[in-house]
Design an enzyme around this catalytic site. Structure first.
Site, PDB file in Angstrom:
ATOM      1  CG  ASP A 266      -2.451   0.704   0.929  1.00 28.16           C
ATOM      2  OD1 ASP A 266      -2.002   1.461   0.507  1.00 28.16           O
ATOM      3  OD2 ASP A 266      -3.404   0.019   1.758  1.00 28.16           O
TER       4      ASP A 266
HETATM    5  C1  NOJ Z   1      -4.264   4.111   0.092  1.00 27.69           C
HETATM    6  C2  NOJ Z   1      -5.107   3.174   0.733  1.00 27.69           C
HETATM    7  O1  NOJ Z   1      -5.003   2.356   1.434  1.00 27.69           O
HETATM    8  C3  NOJ Z   1      -5.565   1.778  -0.535  1.00 27.69           C
HETATM    9  O2  NOJ Z   1      -6.700   1.886  -1.063  1.00 27.69           O
HETATM   10  C4  NOJ Z   1      -5.376   2.596  -2.652  1.00 27.69           C
HETATM   11  O3  NOJ Z   1      -5.393   2.306  -3.867  1.00 27.69           O
HETATM   12  C5  NOJ Z   1      -3.767   3.518  -2.502  1.00 27.69           C
HETATM   13  N1  NOJ Z   1      -4.072   3.992  -1.097  1.00 27.69           N
HETATM   14  C6  NOJ Z   1      -3.887   3.946  -3.901  1.00 27.69           C
HETATM   15  O4  NOJ Z   1      -4.103   5.027  -3.660  1.00 27.69           O
END
Ligand code: NOJ
Length: 710
Positions: A266
């Site tokens: 993430d």
């Molecule tokens: C953080 C989020 O937790 C995740 O769900 C998302 O896909 C990513 N950022 C990318 O934007």
């Protein structure tokens, strides 16, 4: 040529730097010249089409497709080996056409419609140069304070698993290499929904058996459906952040679940190992994450900066690096990116997508109350619309809608007027006026209540999930006029409605349901669509009742208040406001006696694939055709460890014409009766099981004699 051979050929031609480059995901916010330079040098494996980590709460359309094409051209024509970049974006519950939030979609209990929605979504996204979406989010969610519960399929592992399969199959299509197929990403692995107190990014804790029984199944189902990528979650389990847990990312994900795609971190999750306090610096963070099995680094550049040195120092083996590269190339090859690296050109049928979105929105909305058959409205009924959501459009798009356009949304007022004509009046000032003077020349108030889309999603948690006071006051005021009061609830998460409910004759939970939300509300209010949604998360009475979910473990003292026994709190009734699986229809469904084709079965025969055939007759006893979700729950009467009071193990959404009766059958086998015991063995223990079949989780319609003998 076979994909694994192609990977070997590529790997043998790659320099160390080029290999590390494949593990690097860059954000599109980076300066263009710098980006192109990196791409030419083989240092970009992927590009995330987002400028910040809070893409879900910010505007930011994919506007310049030509720019992305140019970047891709730089990779395939300008870099030494011409390996295409995989472009990823958060296309969560719609691209240009926006569908209901995932929690709402799950409440449709309609796998086919959900799959169709995701097929549409992928085919729209692919046209905008998107090869990969960070969907589906599969975090089991028991706490509506947690803003991200709305991105999830709710509180149940079985429903979550069915939704996971439908979503992955929709996104990835029948063939991954088709131009309209894009790669899915099961996230967030694992246990993120347990964030303490519903506070995003907070501490989580879970026992191994619970992890296996509740949190992992949806990911297992996604892997089985062929999901190509998995994203780690930010949380830690047992003191080990998932981003650095070899046990979770390799032993469980690859070993137990059989995943063979690649794992993406993430946003900055590798670097955040420093915040967790398990890494001293970026370099150690990179070492921990890659050795754990985290293949691609989302934007924090820990890998690109440090892996070469870590290999020289022997802290990471070349084999570990090669495996990560293999996993990434495998997905690129399966997607056919080498053959078609650029956005395809085909026509989509926008009208058809809108029709699907409308149908799914209609099946996702849940009729929670309908006293004295307040709904459906008659076409000659004089209706006054009031409340904050009557004319608003943008809110219906919900959180994590990056490319939807509010101009494509039909508001509730527009849609209601299209049916009711001048018998529908819209009372603009949402609280009427200061004294809340409501119009008197009407028969019914339709109060369009709700919350902004910025109140849910990532990092948007609430300490108080009750309906805002001014909205309760509006309902109270409307009720005082002595008219019929219908509440249309445009909230993303389950809210606590104890205060509001007494003032409403009917309550339709409309969620944030996308482009077609207004039309779907009008369809239901005017009876053109018979509501059939069932809530995928328990609705508490008040915030203090959270967490409350239906499949909780049996306790020593009778405190089964969910099912009407005992009492947890002195100040509220025992049961939740609305239980899991609950939702009304304009007709009445009578579910008959639960029958089993046999009373007993031996364990060995069960293990060999035999099972019980459970059947019920379902009668539509009203005068309207309709759909009902028939739900099967199982309780393991005595087992070696404490098991839940009941668990959903089957559902079928069926259409029954008024007055007709249909027979509904379910199979129960090893899968449905098994659980992970303390040794993490998936097992069925001989004994009695109670099988319930009904139209929500509190049903008492059951058969007790289903028995496994050793
Ligand atoms: C953080 C989020 O937790 C995740 O769900 C998302 O896909 C990513 N950022 C990318 O934007």
């Amino acid at each position: 040529m076979d994909i694994e051979k192609r990977i070997n050929n590529l790997l043998s031609a790659m320099t160390l730097e080029e290999k590390i480059g494949q593990l690097n995901q860059i954000s599109s916010a980076k300066n263009e010249e710098k980006l192109k330079e990196l791409i030419k040098n083989g240092k970009v494996g992927s590009l995330i089409m987002a400028n910040t980590c809070f893409a879900g709460s910010e505007e930011g359309r994919v506007e310049n497709i030509e720019y992305f094409k140019e970047l891709q051209r730089t990779a395939v024509e300008g870099s030494r080996l011409g390996i295409p970049i995989i472009f990823g974006r958060d296309v969560i519950h719609g691209h240009h056409t926006v569908y209901p939030l995932p929690l709402a979609m799950a409440s449709s209990f309609n796998d086919e419609l959900v799959k169709t929605a995701y097929r549409d979504i992928a085919s729209e996204a692919a046209l905008d140069h998107i090869h990969w979406t960070f969907t589906p989010m599969l975090d089991l969610s028991r706490d509506p304070r947690w803003g991200r519960c709305v991105e999830s399929p709710g509180e149940d592992p079985y429903l979550g698993s069915r939704m996971a399969a439908a979503m992955v199959k929709g996104i990835q299509g029948d063939k991954l290499s088709d131009e309209s197929s894009i790669a899915a990403c099961a996230k967030h692995f694992i246990g993120y929904g347990l964030s303490e107190g519903g506070r995003d990014y907070h501490h989580t804790d879970v026992s191994e058996p619970s992890l296996h029984n509740y949190y992992l199944p949806a990911f297992g189902a996604a892997v089985k459906a062929g999901v190509q990528t998995v994203m780690n979650s930010f949380n830690e389990i047992g003191g080990q952040p998932v981003a650095s847990s070899r046990y979770l990312l390799t032993d469980v994900l690859r070993g137990e679940l059989g995943f063979d795609g690649f794992v993406i971190s993430d946003w900055c999750a590798i670097q955040q190992l420093i915040n967790h306090g398990v890494a001293a610096d970026d370099k150690q963070a990179a070492e921990l994450a890659l050795n754990a099995g985290l293949d691609m680094d989302m934007v924090d550049e820990c890998y690109i900066k440090h892996i070469a040195d870590l290999i020289k120092e022997g802290r990471i083996s070349e084999e570990t690096l090669d495996n990560a590269v293999r996993n990434i190339l495998r997905v690129k090859l399966r997607l056919g990116l080498f053959e078609h690296p650029f956005a395809p050109k085909y026509k989509i049928d926008k009208k058809e997508h809108s029709a699907h979105a409308r149908e799914l929105a209609g099946e996702s909305m849940v009729l929670l109350k309908n006293a004295n058959r307040a709904l459906p409205l008659k076409e000659n009924e004089r209706v006054a619309l009031a409340g904050p959501m009557a004319t608003i459009k943008e809110t219906h798009l919900g959180t994590w809608t990056l490319d939807g356009d509010e101009n494509d949304v039909t508001s509730i007022a527009e849609a209601m007027k299209a049916v009711g004509g001048n018998r529908v009046k819209c009372h603009h000032a949402w609280l009427a006026d200061k004294q809340m003077i409501l119009p008197w020349d009407c028969d019914t108030y339709v109060l369009c209540l709700g919350e902004s889309r910025l109140m849910s999603g990532e990092n948007n948690c609430l300490a108080d999930i009750s309906v805002p006071e001014d909205q309760v006051a509006l309902a109270k005021r409307a009720k005082r006029e002595g008219k019929k009061v219908v509440a249309v609830m445009c909230f993303a998460r389950p809210v606590a409605m104890q205060e509001l409910e007494p003032y409403c004759d009917a309550i339709l939970y409309a969620w944030h349901s996308g482009t077609e939300a207004g039309n779907a509300v009008a369809d239901i209010l005017y009876g053109r669509v018979n509501p059939s949604g069932k809530i995928a998360m328990t609705f508490p009475r008040v915030t203090g009742q959270v967490p409350v979910y239906y499949n909780y473990l049996r306790a020593a003292r009778p405190c089964n208040e969910y099912y009407g026994q005992g009492r947890s709190y002195r100040d509220i009734p025992a049961r939740p406001m609305y239980p899991f699986g609950y939702g009304l229809s304009y007709t009445d469904f009578e579910i008959g006696e639960v029958c089993s084709d046999k009373d007993t079965l031996s364990l060995s025969r069960l293990k060999n694939g035999e099972g019980f055939k459970i059947s019920v007759k379902v009668k539509n006893a009203g005068d309207t055709d309709g759909k009902e979700t028939v739900q099967l729950y199982i309780k393991d009467e005595v087992s070696s460890v404490v098991r839940p009071l009941r668990e959903l193990k089957g559902y079928k959404k069926i259409f029954v014409k008024a007055g007709e009766t249909v027979n509904v059958e379910f199979g129960i086998g090893f899968e449905e009766l098994s659980f992970y015991n303390a040794k993490l063995e998936k097992t069925v223990e001989p004994g009695e099981f109670t099988v319930y079949v009904g139209n929500d989780c509190t049903t008492d319609n059951a058969i007790k004699t289903v028995c496994i003998v050793s």
